[in-house]
Scaffold this active site. Structure first.
Site, mmCIF file in Angstrom:
data_model
loop_
_atom_site.group_PDB
_atom_site.id
_atom_site.type_symbol
_atom_site.label_atom_id
_atom_site.label_comp_id
_atom_site.label_asym_id
_atom_site.label_seq_id
_atom_site.Cartn_x
_atom_site.Cartn_y
_atom_site.Cartn_z
ATOM 1 N N ARG A 129 81.825 81.926 28.821
ATOM 2 C CA ARG A 129 81.242 83.083 28.140
ATOM 3 C C ARG A 129 80.026 82.523 27.411
ATOM 4 O O ARG A 129 80.170 81.798 26.437
ATOM 5 C CB ARG A 129 82.230 83.712 27.169
ATOM 6 C CG ARG A 129 81.653 84.933 26.476
ATOM 7 C CD ARG A 129 82.651 85.565 25.519
ATOM 8 N NE ARG A 129 83.773 86.132 26.229
ATOM 9 C CZ ARG A 129 85.051 85.969 25.859
ATOM 10 N NH1 ARG A 129 85.366 85.252 24.799
ATOM 11 N NH2 ARG A 129 86.016 86.535 26.535
ATOM 12 N N PRO A 130 78.827 82.826 27.887
ATOM 13 C CA PRO A 130 77.629 82.058 27.538
ATOM 14 C C PRO A 130 77.039 82.271 26.140
ATOM 15 O O PRO A 130 75.901 82.698 25.989
ATOM 16 C CB PRO A 130 76.639 82.472 28.625
ATOM 17 C CG PRO A 130 77.028 83.884 28.940
ATOM 18 C CD PRO A 130 78.530 83.896 28.847
ATOM 19 N N CYS A 131 77.778 81.900 25.127
ATOM 20 C CA CYS A 131 77.248 82.005 23.768
ATOM 21 C C CYS A 131 76.095 81.026 23.544
ATOM 22 O O CYS A 131 75.298 81.212 22.624
ATOM 23 C CB CYS A 131 78.353 81.816 22.729
ATOM 24 S SG CYS A 131 79.276 80.291 22.871
ATOM 25 N N HIS A 132 75.971 80.016 24.401
ATOM 26 C CA HIS A 132 74.858 79.076 24.280
ATOM 27 C C HIS A 132 73.520 79.738 24.570
ATOM 28 O O HIS A 132 72.474 79.196 24.229
ATOM 29 C CB HIS A 132 75.072 77.855 25.203
ATOM 30 C CG HIS A 132 75.190 78.196 26.659
ATOM 31 N ND1 HIS A 132 76.388 78.599 27.220
ATOM 32 C CD2 HIS A 132 74.273 78.212 27.657
ATOM 33 C CE1 HIS A 132 76.202 78.842 28.511
ATOM 34 N NE2 HIS A 132 74.919 78.619 28.803
#
Length: 162
Positions: A129-132
């Site tokens: 889940r691309p919180c970056h």
């Protein structure tokens, strides 16, 4: 009592700790030294079996061959957190967004940007889940539970940073 499976997978950003529930749904992905990351607990079962798809997809992602994960996951949170996490899932590979843009996507006020940041920081599925992909409004590399050096590495690998 429900079972929790776990395994570790080597990656370019360090050893990944993955957990899954008794039905095999991914429940977390943590990196070493992660703020709020998980640690193996007594009673968990070490078993790579439930993680075959995750391992294959992560390997393809790190090789630059996969742009979107398709894994069954179960990460319960508050309604607000789940809305924020869903908005994260919509940020495409190679792109970035801001905390303010995520707040707008979930219908939160500008004043709620801090709460959005808290929900993003509580994301239990780093990388998947691309919180970056969430950066400061001024383009700065702001907070990442996995460490800013990993955030920069991931964004560079995705082509979002030059």
């Amino acid at each position: 009592m429900s079972v929790t499976y776990w395994t570790r997978i080597a990656s370019p950003v360090g050893e990944l700790l993955l957990t899954a529930d008794g039905e095999g749904a991914l429940t977390s992905l943590s990196v070493p030294g992660q703020k709020g990351g998980r640690s193996v607990e007594a009673g968990w079962r070490s078993d790579p079996g439930p993680f075959r798809a995750a391992e294959d997809q992560l390997a393809a992602y790190f090789a630059g061959e996969l742009k979107e994960f398709r894994l069954e996951s179960r990460t319960p949170g508050t309604d607000f957190r789940e809305r924020v996490w869903s908005a994260l899932d919509d940020v495409p590979y190679g792109a970035t967004t801001t905390y303010g843009e995520i707040a707008a996507r979930v219908g939160a006020s500008r004043a709620a940007v801090r709460a959005v940041g808290g929900a993003i920081g509580a994301n239990p599925l780093l990388i998947v889940r691309p919180c970056h992909r969430v950066i400061g409004a001024d383009g700065s590399m702001t907070g990442y539970a996995g460490g800013l050096e990993r955030k920069v590495w991931l964004l560079t690998a995705e082509g979002a940073l030059g």
